[in-house]
Design a protein around this motif. Structure first.
Motif, PDB file in Angstrom:
ATOM      1  N   LEU A 315       1.004  -1.028   0.402  1.00  0.00           N
ATOM      2  CA  LEU A 315       0.243   0.035   0.172  1.00  0.00           C
ATOM      3  C   LEU A 315       0.924   0.770  -0.260  1.00  0.00           C
ATOM      4  CD1 LEU A 315      -2.435  -1.039   2.431  1.00  0.00           C
ATOM      5  CD2 LEU A 315      -3.125  -1.108   0.186  1.00  0.00           C
ATOM      6  N   VAL A 316       1.519   1.720   0.698  1.00  0.00           N
ATOM      7  CA  VAL A 316       2.773   2.243   0.871  1.00  0.00           C
ATOM      8  C   VAL A 316       3.562   2.389  -0.695  1.00  0.00           C
ATOM      9  CG1 VAL A 316       4.462   3.800   2.215  1.00  0.00           C
ATOM     10  CG2 VAL A 316       2.477   2.082   3.753  1.00  0.00           C
ATOM     11  N   LEU A 317       4.548   2.067  -0.573  1.00  0.00           N
ATOM     12  CA  LEU A 317       4.962   1.444  -1.454  1.00  0.00           C
ATOM     13  C   LEU A 317       5.033   1.358  -3.033  1.00  0.00           C
ATOM     14  CD1 LEU A 317       8.493   1.922  -2.099  1.00  0.00           C
ATOM     15  CD2 LEU A 317       9.200  -0.082  -1.898  1.00  0.00           C
ATOM     16  N   GLY A 318       4.265   0.390  -2.341  1.00  0.00           N
ATOM     17  CA  GLY A 318       4.123   0.188  -4.197  1.00  0.00           C
ATOM     18  C   GLY A 318       2.893   0.623  -5.046  1.00  0.00           C
ATOM     19  N   LYS A 319       1.636   1.593  -4.013  1.00  0.00           N
ATOM     20  CA  LYS A 319       1.363   1.722  -5.098  1.00  0.00           C
ATOM     21  C   LYS A 319       1.960   3.051  -5.594  1.00  0.00           C
ATOM     22  CE  LYS A 319      -3.231   0.714  -5.066  1.00  0.00           C
ATOM     23  NZ  LYS A 319      -3.825   0.419  -6.556  1.00  0.00           N
TER      24      LYS A 319
END
Length: 465
Positions: A315-319
């Protein structure tokens, strides 16, 4: 002879005024719904982490409904399978409207949000899979960090008070609509249980009847609401997730206007149902899905267990990387381009907002780990933590761009001739230029009069007081 110019589609450009007004109405409802969603999530967390937490569990697992029809469900399941069908019904209408009247109607303009949404789902899935495989965890939750919660994202904007340009908000909404479409496909393809072909056949027949009645122009809520409930029940018993029925019926509504129509039937029904979705269905789902234990040990386990760490990082990095990278790739290698008034840090801030994956992420988490209540609860906690971190990071980035946003919004809303229509929409209207010339001449005359008065006072002449 001048060289021919490539026709590039400016995404995040100025929207037509009717589209902008429709978007503003939708955003107001979504923002209010997002605040209610946030309040419901907080209430659920408090309820599930206080001495009365047993009552939360008792109510969530309380069963009701006709068992003979296969609908004796717990309150939590009614919220996830029943109320969220209303949410996905509105999502279906939004998708249909984007396809016929919004950014997605133009394939060249649609390239950028579609690519951004696809990359914004693929990269989180890759991040989760990488973390889970390196730690020996389960791959079942690969789809959990792929979703974006538009209501929660807009609630963050409302809380921090950032004046985003309407076109950038439109990009966020369009991105979320495409994101919802692929989330729906993921649910339908990967989280469908053993099929009951008889119930599925009747569900398809019910949807065909729904479409036929719309085509014939039949009106009356007393016709469509009972039919929609029957279609939902058949879809639930078929083994396909029941929310798919809501999406299918939303996509069937006509969202283009005929001559003499002020709004299309789809727009009218969306206007009626959206408050029910944003103000009741989604908050109640959050109330009975977000209640997880957040003790110190549980929070630390989120960053130690591969499945939950994969969700947070997804959620934090991938998105952020996926949405931003997909937008850059589409703008670099296709005919779509950003508005020159916007900068890439603006896109990065919105890409970070896309990491708020609350509603659909919680739903997919329940579907993926429903047979393991402990892990399911930890996945929910990971969704909450990941969404919170994404919201904080996005808030910081948005605050850094706050002055830029305010300047753009002021330019969009400027109405020098006071006719109720922003000047930016009238720049090609000859009558507008005549009005502006008269306004400028009046201002110049006033300036000369004041200069004469000041000169008379300075020299001691008998000028007007």
């Amino acid at each position: 002879m001048a060289a021919p110019q490539k026709n590039r589609s400016v995404l995040l450009g100025r929207l037509p005024l009717p589209e902008r007004n429709h978007l503003a109405d939708a955003l107001r409802t979504e923002t209010v719904g997002g605040v209610l969603l946030l309040a419901a999530a907080v209430a659920a967390l408090i309820w599930a982490n206080t001495p009365i937490k047993d009552s939360y569990e008792s109510i969530s697992t309380f069963h009701l409904g006709p068992g003979a029809l296969g609908l004796n469900l717990s309150v939590q399941h009614w919220a996830a399978d029943g109320l969220l069908a209303v949410f996905f019904f509105v999502a279906g209408i939004e998708l249909k409207r984007e396809l016929v009247a919004g950014e997605l109607r133009d394939p060249k303009a649609a390239i950028l949000p579609v690519v951004a949404a696809l990359c914004g789902m693929a990269i989180p899935a890759v991040v989760y899979t990488t973390v889970a495989s390196s730690g020996g965890g389960s791959f079942q939750g690969w789809a959990v960090p792929t979703a974006t919660d538009i209501a929660f994202a807009l609630a963050v904007l409302a809380v921090i008070g950032t004046a985003l340009p309407s076109a950038l908000r439109a990009f966020l909404l369009t991105l979320a609509v495409v994101d919802d479409l692929f989330a729906i496909l993921i649910i339908a393809v990967f989280f469908t249980s053993q099929l009951n072909f008889v119930a599925l056949g009747f569900a398809v027949l019910g949807l065909a009847v729904f479409r036929l009645l719309l085509w014939k122009g039949v009106r009356g809520w007393y016709v469509y609401v009972p039919l929609a409930v029957v279609n939902w029940a058949l879809m639930y018993n078929s083994g396909v997730h029941a929310t798919i029925a809501g999406v299918a019926m939303g996509l069937m509504l006509r969202c283009h206007r005929h001559d003499g129509e002020r709004v299309s039937p789809g727009e009218h029904i969306e206007h009626l149902v959206r408050p029910l979705s944003a103000g009741l269905a989604v908050p109640l789902f959050a109330l009975f899905s977000a209640g997880v234990s957040l003790s110190g040990g549980a929070l630390s386990d989120i960053f130690r267990r591969p499945e939950t760490l994969g969700v947070v990082l997804g959620l934090v990095l991938g998105k952020a990387v996926g949405v931003f990278g997909g937008t850059w790739l589409a703008a670099r290698f296709t005919r779509a381009e950003l508005n020159p008034d916007l900068k890439w840090p603006d896109v990065l801030a919105v890409a970070s907002l896309a990491g708020i994956g609350f509603t659909v992420s919680l739903l997919i988490g329940e579907l993926a780990f429903g047979d393991d209540p402990v892990l399911s609860g930890e996945i929910k906690a990971a969704v909450l933590v990941g969404s919170l971190i994404a919201a904080v990071l996005a808030s910081i980035l948005l605050k850094l761009r706050d002055n830029k946003y305010k300047k753009l919004c002021a330019e969009e809303d400027r109405d020098e001739d006071q006719d109720g229509i922003p000047d930016i929409y009238e720049q090609d209207d000859p009558a507008y230029h005549l009005r502006m010339a008269a306004i400028l001449e009046a201002k110049a005359a006033e300036h000369r009069r004041r200069a004469e008065v000041a000169s008379g006072r300075t020299t001691g002449d008998d000028g007007p007081a």
